[in-house]
Enzyme design. Sequence first.
Site, mmCIF file in Angstrom:
data_model
loop_
_atom_site.group_PDB
_atom_site.id
_atom_site.type_symbol
_atom_site.label_atom_id
_atom_site.label_comp_id
_atom_site.label_asym_id
_atom_site.label_seq_id
_atom_site.Cartn_x
_atom_site.Cartn_y
_atom_site.Cartn_z
ATOM 1 N N HIS A 39 -6.784 15.014 14.362
ATOM 2 C CA HIS A 39 -6.543 14.191 15.401
ATOM 3 C C HIS A 39 -5.167 15.132 15.674
ATOM 4 O O HIS A 39 -4.050 14.520 15.314
ATOM 5 C CB HIS A 39 -6.137 12.994 15.314
ATOM 6 C CG HIS A 39 -7.406 12.025 15.027
ATOM 7 N ND1 HIS A 39 -8.120 12.044 13.818
ATOM 8 C CD2 HIS A 39 -8.002 11.328 15.739
ATOM 9 C CE1 HIS A 39 -9.185 11.250 13.649
ATOM 10 N NE2 HIS A 39 -9.228 10.735 14.881
ATOM 11 N N HIS A 44 -6.937 13.673 21.845
ATOM 12 C CA HIS A 44 -6.994 12.580 20.548
ATOM 13 C C HIS A 44 -7.702 13.101 19.298
ATOM 14 O O HIS A 44 -6.919 12.937 18.029
ATOM 15 C CB HIS A 44 -7.719 11.367 21.082
ATOM 16 C CG HIS A 44 -7.992 10.218 19.940
ATOM 17 N ND1 HIS A 44 -6.949 9.263 19.676
ATOM 18 C CD2 HIS A 44 -9.054 10.169 19.216
ATOM 19 C CE1 HIS A 44 -7.650 8.539 18.706
ATOM 20 N NE2 HIS A 44 -8.719 9.223 18.463
ATOM 21 N N GLU A 71 -4.933 -15.646 9.518
ATOM 22 C CA GLU A 71 -5.394 -15.168 8.203
ATOM 23 C C GLU A 71 -5.206 -13.519 7.995
ATOM 24 O O GLU A 71 -4.891 -13.221 6.770
ATOM 25 C CB GLU A 71 -6.932 -15.675 7.939
ATOM 26 C CG GLU A 71 -7.063 -16.948 7.908
ATOM 27 C CD GLU A 71 -7.173 -17.826 9.473
ATOM 28 O OE1 GLU A 71 -7.022 -16.900 10.233
ATOM 29 O OE2 GLU A 71 -7.056 -19.073 9.385
ATOM 30 N N HIS A 91 -17.795 -24.519 8.173
ATOM 31 C CA HIS A 91 -16.803 -24.510 7.056
ATOM 32 C C HIS A 91 -17.293 -24.144 5.898
ATOM 33 O O HIS A 91 -16.613 -24.009 4.800
ATOM 34 C CB HIS A 91 -15.938 -25.645 6.878
ATOM 35 C CG HIS A 91 -15.031 -25.762 8.397
ATOM 36 N ND1 HIS A 91 -15.542 -25.643 9.734
ATOM 37 C CD2 HIS A 91 -13.877 -26.109 8.182
ATOM 38 C CE1 HIS A 91 -14.224 -25.624 10.426
ATOM 39 N NE2 HIS A 91 -13.248 -25.898 9.446
HETATM 40 C C1 LIG Z 1 -9.800 -0.969 13.368
HETATM 41 C C2 LIG Z 1 -10.108 0.420 14.066
HETATM 42 N N1 LIG Z 1 -10.995 0.281 15.216
HETATM 43 C C3 LIG Z 1 -11.390 1.680 15.652
HETATM 44 C C4 LIG Z 1 -10.694 2.634 15.174
HETATM 45 C C5 LIG Z 1 -11.207 3.938 15.698
HETATM 46 N N2 LIG Z 1 -10.262 4.605 16.465
HETATM 47 C C6 LIG Z 1 -9.312 5.508 15.662
HETATM 48 S S1 LIG Z 1 -8.113 6.051 16.987
HETATM 49 C C7 LIG Z 1 -8.773 5.278 18.132
HETATM 50 C C8 LIG Z 1 -7.900 5.113 19.384
HETATM 51 C C9 LIG Z 1 -6.588 4.732 19.211
HETATM 52 O O1 LIG Z 1 -5.895 4.886 20.231
HETATM 53 P P1 LIG Z 1 -4.223 5.041 20.346
HETATM 54 O O2 LIG Z 1 -3.733 4.074 19.260
HETATM 55 O O3 LIG Z 1 -3.847 5.191 21.589
HETATM 56 O O4 LIG Z 1 -4.098 6.427 19.610
HETATM 57 P P2 LIG Z 1 -3.923 7.909 20.554
HETATM 58 O O5 LIG Z 1 -5.147 8.181 20.960
HETATM 59 O O6 LIG Z 1 -3.071 7.638 21.604
HETATM 60 O O7 LIG Z 1 -3.716 8.774 19.359
HETATM 61 C C10 LIG Z 1 -9.614 4.376 17.717
HETATM 62 C C11 LIG Z 1 -10.594 3.429 18.612
HETATM 63 C C12 LIG Z 1 -9.924 2.545 14.072
HETATM 64 N N3 LIG Z 1 -9.510 3.579 13.496
HETATM 65 N N4 LIG Z 1 -9.514 1.596 13.544
#
Ligand SMILES: Cc1ncc(C[n+]2csc(CCOP(=O)(O)OP(=O)(O)O)c2C)c(N)n1
Length: 657
Positions: A30, A261, A407, A469
């Site tokens: 990334h 990204h 939680e 529960h």
């Molecule tokens: C809980 C979770 N859901 C989905 C992902 C997959 N994922 C990784 S980065 C991302 C997008 C994140 O967007 P942002 O935080 O704005 O990062 P940017 O593209 O700006 O670097 C997703 C959906 C993950 N790593 N963790």
Amino acid sequence: MSLDSSRLTPMANAIRALSMDAVQAANSGHPGMPMGMADVATVLFSQFLKFDPAAPKWPDRDRFVLSAGHGSMLLYSLLHLTGYDRPTMADIRNFRQLHSVCAGHPENTELDGVECTTGPLGQGLATAVGMAIAERHLNAVFGSDLVDHKTWVIAGDGCLMEGVNHEAVGLAGTLKLGGLNVLWDDNHITIDGDTSLSTCEDVAARYAASGWHVTRCDGHDFADIARALAEAVADPRPSLVACRTVIGQGAPNKAGSHAVHGSPLGADEVAATRAALGWTAAPFEIPADILVDWRSLAGKGAAARAAWEARLSASPQAAEFTRRMAGELPEDKGAARDYLAGLVANPPKVATRKASEMALEALTVAIPELVGGSADLTGSNLTKTKATLPFSADDYSGRHVHYGIREFGMAAAMNGMALHGGVIPYGGTFLVFADYCRNAIRMSALQKARVVYVLTHDSIGLGEDGPTHQPIEHVMSLRAIPDLLVFRPADAIETAESWALALKQADRPSVLALSRQNLPPVRFEAEMKTARGAYRLKTAAAARQVVLVASGSEVEIALASAAALEADGIGADVVSMPCWELFDAQDAAYRAEVLPAGVLKVSVEAGVTLGWQKYVGDGLTIGIDSFGASAPADQLYDYFGLTADKIVPQIKARLGL
Ligand SMILES: Cc1ncc(C[n+]2csc(CCOP(=O)(O)OP(=O)(O)O)c2C)c(N)n1
Ligand SMILES: [Mg+2]
């Protein structure tokens, strides 16, 4: 270093170059986030962060959490450039390859300077809240001379959008964790495209409404970034700094697009970026003058550490502080032994949640670093003891956190507390809601964090609250998580033993699954049998034809079933199995002695049967493979066939009797 942009710009570009080149070489990763946040990170590390690459574990360092873990190359670049031993440039060249310390997402077990493992979005920030809690608590106990540091977070849109963010922000605001500063990579981009695709939230207003200080900056203007960070430091509330950035900043054709990204820029765009930045060095080479500027930052941290070490050696609390930070339990003055002796002398008929409270009364006196809490079920989980007063914004010396109905936020915070060190966190909720925090429990194990989960109301035995529960698949599904100890003790003695064992696990988490309902004592001697995970509780009187294996509240039922079988001349052992993982770690001879071949084996547990075949083979699995029901507990046990009357005929039928 002053805010001289003629020096800061090439420093930030070094992060950009390393990040794009490493992702390009790995053909995976990334680049957008590290390139977009390079300027903010450069200001943070050069002007604000208290760190010493020569002493990465120095207790009073600031904690830095890269919550947007997909931007791992940002962190690897920073650690390398500032002079940590690892990652070396060879490590960075090896980004995302098998056994590289530069794993796809940062892992705390791989590199000093990676304070926690991140990648599951939102959780890094929530973990940082726990670090800030631990810092304030230790500050209250040991004073500002020994503990006075900040927690810095870089988080993305994803971290702020996740549900756990609401929990973490609510908790941090309520607790007035002023040392926590979140730098939001406000780039309006997530994987699918513009953030407007999926959110219209006024993030700043939400944070402000939760008691946070909020400020903004242009994330590509060094002076403006420094102004905003200084404001964050000065404000007594936790701070959110919205850093308006361009994802992939520096890449002339791809910056600002979701295309940067999570994909390599490609050779052409890498070349174009080099040209646009005026970056002439070859891949994985940092010009000497730029490296000198980065390495010069260490001096300030080294001086701060030296001053801190002098204060520590002069402190009368030095030994205790050092012990706690090392994670060593205090010298055993016999409190646990005395408590167990009392149980043996006077075996109580209590719920194991009550037995847990009784054990905790002794443990929280003997172990001052225990910091408990509950997600708004204190009176049900029985986590609060006389020795643990509430932890609050008014009194950070308290040792019981009211996490609220959060939680996931609680579990992530406990990870942060454990990783910060100096405290051992435990926290409670109903077992059925382990699902709400499941990924944080998994992250406890992945991060080798000593966290104890007190999960009560562990079966249909909770009765009238009904199937919403009543845990069914929960104990078994927690057993499926690697490196997590799952204890389901049968009585007060096994509960005390489970607590002792959980606290001894310096590098893994534990779950205690505890009953709501009272359970009769089944063990009457103090020998530490839970340590072997499973043991023969009752030996067959007649010739052994059956071995009943049970956990927790069903051990009583297994004993009753065995008694009925013996009355008919059928020899039956009963094995109590409070912890699968510890039993599996025993040698083959012990395991074969407890669960001998060639005898009918029968598991009894008020949960899914899936999994018990591992121990009983083609024997009988007595359990519940459907949802529970709302009724008094004893009626439910009968309805679901968990009584000796219903179990014994099945065993006899299987034996052909
Ligand atoms: C809980 C979770 N859901 C989905 C992902 C997959 N994922 C990784 S980065 C991302 C997008 C994140 O967007 P942002 O935080 O704005 O990062 P940017 O593209 O700006 O670097 C997703 C959906 C993950 N790593 N963790
Ligand atoms: Mg984004």
